[in-house]
Design a protein around this motif. Sequence first.
Motif, PDB file in Angstrom:
ATOM      1  N   UNK A   1      40.619   7.241  39.106  1.00  0.00           N
ATOM      2  CA  UNK A   1      41.227   8.549  38.867  1.00  0.00           C
ATOM      3  C   UNK A   1      42.716   8.432  39.147  1.00  0.00           C
ATOM      4  N   UNK A   2      43.490   9.328  38.569  1.00  0.00           N
ATOM      5  CA  UNK A   2      44.919   9.434  38.873  1.00  0.00           C
ATOM      6  C   UNK A   2      45.231  10.890  39.170  1.00  0.00           C
ATOM      7  N   UNK A   3      45.853  11.140  40.316  1.00  0.00           N
ATOM      8  CA  UNK A   3      46.309  12.479  40.664  1.00  0.00           C
ATOM      9  C   UNK A   3      47.780  12.604  40.284  1.00  0.00           C
ATOM     10  N   UNK A   4      48.142  13.676  39.612  1.00  0.00           N
ATOM     11  CA  UNK A   4      49.547  13.914  39.286  1.00  0.00           C
ATOM     12  C   UNK A   4      50.273  14.443  40.510  1.00  0.00           C
ATOM     13  N   UNK A   5      51.028  13.565  41.169  1.00  0.00           N
ATOM     14  CA  UNK A   5      51.657  13.932  42.436  1.00  0.00           C
ATOM     15  C   UNK A   5      52.669  15.062  42.260  1.00  0.00           C
ATOM     16  N   UNK A   6      53.447  15.035  41.184  1.00  0.00           N
ATOM     17  CA  UNK A   6      54.467  16.068  40.971  1.00  0.00           C
ATOM     18  C   UNK A   6      53.825  17.444  40.805  1.00  0.00           C
ATOM     19  N   UNK A   7      52.801  17.531  39.965  1.00  0.00           N
ATOM     20  CA  UNK A   7      52.120  18.809  39.748  1.00  0.00           C
ATOM     21  C   UNK A   7      51.422  19.282  41.024  1.00  0.00           C
ATOM     22  N   UNK A   8      50.773  18.376  41.738  1.00  0.00           N
ATOM     23  CA  UNK A   8      50.096  18.742  42.991  1.00  0.00           C
ATOM     24  C   UNK A   8      51.096  19.327  43.980  1.00  0.00           C
ATOM     25  N   UNK A   9      52.232  18.656  44.165  1.00  0.00           N
ATOM     26  CA  UNK A   9      53.223  19.129  45.128  1.00  0.00           C
ATOM     27  C   UNK A   9      53.842  20.448  44.683  1.00  0.00           C
ATOM     28  N   UNK A  10      54.009  20.640  43.401  1.00  0.00           N
ATOM     29  CA  UNK A  10      54.526  21.900  42.875  1.00  0.00           C
ATOM     30  C   UNK A  10      53.613  23.058  43.284  1.00  0.00           C
ATOM     31  N   UNK A  11      52.313  22.862  43.168  1.00  0.00           N
ATOM     32  CA  UNK A  11      51.354  23.909  43.522  1.00  0.00           C
ATOM     33  C   UNK A  11      51.279  24.105  45.035  1.00  0.00           C
ATOM     34  N   UNK A  12      51.314  23.022  45.791  1.00  0.00           N
ATOM     35  CA  UNK A  12      51.218  23.112  47.257  1.00  0.00           C
ATOM     36  C   UNK A  12      52.413  23.871  47.824  1.00  0.00           C
ATOM     37  N   UNK A  13      53.608  23.585  47.318  1.00  0.00           N
ATOM     38  CA  UNK A  13      54.815  24.217  47.850  1.00  0.00           C
ATOM     39  C   UNK A  13      55.087  25.584  47.251  1.00  0.00           C
ATOM     40  N   UNK A  14      54.383  25.923  46.166  1.00  0.00           N
ATOM     41  CA  UNK A  14      54.647  27.189  45.491  1.00  0.00           C
ATOM     42  C   UNK A  14      55.918  27.159  44.669  1.00  0.00           C
ATOM     43  N   UNK A  15      56.402  25.964  44.313  1.00  0.00           N
ATOM     44  CA  UNK A  15      57.626  25.831  43.520  1.00  0.00           C
ATOM     45  C   UNK A  15      57.400  26.357  42.106  1.00  0.00           C
ATOM     46  N   UNK A  16      58.463  26.824  41.486  1.00  0.00           N
ATOM     47  CA  UNK A  16      58.343  27.382  40.140  1.00  0.00           C
ATOM     48  C   UNK A  16      58.293  26.304  39.071  1.00  0.00           C
TER      49      UNK A  16
END
Length: 654
Positions: A581-596
């Motif tokens: 599997x591959x996790x998209x780190x950028x998208x995951x962190x965007x959701x975790x931090x609540x970034x727009x």
Amino acid sequence: MHFSSWLSQLCKSLSRPIGRTTQPIWVSLSRNLVLRSQRKIPEFSSFVARTNTCGELRPSHLGQEVTLCGWIQYRRQNVFLVLRDCHGLVQVIIPQDESAASVKKILCEAPLESVVQISGTVISRPPGQENPKMPTGAIEIKVKTAELLNSSKKLPFEIKDFVKKTEALRLQYRYLDLRSAQMQYNLRLRSQMVMKMREYLCNLHGFVDVETPTLFKRTPGGAKEFLVPSREPGKFYSLPQSPQQFKQLLMIGGLDRYFQVARCYRDEGSRPDRQPEFTQIDIEMSFVDQTGIRNLIEGLLQYSWPSDKDPVVIPFPSMTFAEALASYGTDKPDTRFGMKITDVSEVFRNTESEFLQDALSKPQGTIKAICVQEGAKHLKRKEIESIRKCATDHFNQEVLPIFLKANSNWNSRAARLLVEEQRLELTRIMEAQEDDVVFLTAGEHGKTCSLLGKLRLECADLLEGRGVVLRDPTRFSFLWVVDFPLFLPKEDNPSELESAHHPFTAPHPSDRHLLYTAPEKVRSQHYDLVLNGNEIGGGSIRIHDAELQRYILSTLLKEDVTLLSHLLQALDYGAPPHGGIALGLDRLMCLVTGASSIRDVIAFPKSFRGHDLMSNAPDSVPAEELKPYHIQVSWPTDSEAEKSSLNHSYHPES
């Protein structure tokens, strides 16, 4: 245990004859590493000129002599200034007595955002002057010495999160934007989560961190790849869209458990919230099934999850691709709110409406609906008309709004379709209330689901714009989506097939026989991880049989197998069953931090069009520098250049 004795013990363990042991060497090694890491406390002021950071001083430090380094954030009446570093803020008293005139001159004349080093004593703020909103608000620094380390010119924007600035300006001066508290938080949290992931995978579960090449060869199918010229005429490298082939080859090589924070590249042009280069948490295992991969990822996220967020609850729920499409109209559903798609075909079996009857008479024909709670109260007429127009323009389908209030004057044509019996049955099935609005459409199953899925999200946006809370931003709703189709019809040629995931995905064991008779019906062993309506990971169990892989590539996908001859040959030499599997780190962190945007969790991102606004990359190269690569630039004609310019004018750098 001292490092030298620990290393000696490790060397002795590794030199033992191979045979039956009480536990694998890596188990004791990882246990030692974990115990050692648990004892470590970060020392933020080691090896540098300061004694403390600006954000750590508290009443417990009263009376201590400290040295701080940082940026001047704010100055008031030449009496106080606020010093900032990446760990926080602290108030500094500017000395007023004659004996400290040189110190006062430095601190009063240095422009804001200049870098200074100060030394002084930690003292209490006077009673009533404490700042409870500031972690260091109970103390201040009485300065004795100061040194201007570097003066700053006037900045294009203030380093304050509440100051509005365009994203283009932020990207142009990214090194200044990184000073903001939000960017500092985002990047530090990203670093912490990746470190915890490394601990979990490598120290606790024996994964091996392997770097794979970024200069590779063209891969058939999938996303468009960047080309890199070589000095051999007509030959190019490709930047890999993922380490997919390499991690499979590592399994064939007996590495057993592979992990990498991998850089990946896709030449996807102007796409919102996408980056031409991005980062994956890339994982592959031998002798594993879907359940094993899912359990691993659930444990990984639970272990690495930030302590300031609600804890991750496992196991995550799962849903088949068919169920997701039928209930939410998408393979990445946001399950934080309802408004699910409902099949109401039976309600209208005997309808007099030609539109509805025509839809039901066709193969896969159906009538479906969603219920928008209190839609009659919150949705305006022009918004409903806009929704209907969008459905017609983009889906070539009609959407009928049905208001359940009997005296509503909005119903018009839709009201005439319903006899009282149908109205009551529709209300019962949809569990609708008087102020709700039902949106109804008819047509082919997949098309109606897709339309209502988009409509569901659009209505959620509209309701939340009116203050209705549907999607709690603090809630993290994980979901596994499984049983995807193995193949999809090609968009440009529906008679041919393409891989739904990638061509190395194994077919579902129950459907393998259909590969030779009805390949379009074959399900795959592909699984996606969805978070709050966003795909954050995807993987599959791989094909480890060379003949099956060759058949799928050449016969079903009609790909040039010579491009993958190295992989097919490797599969013939005892390839173990494997998956990953591959996790998209950028998208995951965007959701975790609540970034727009994912650009807010990447240190140096590209713009919407894939440009680096800070350095103006990509840039032109002189013709003489292209000669060794046997390349000439074909410049566009005036009309082509004008067309390109017009296209770009509709896509601002954001």
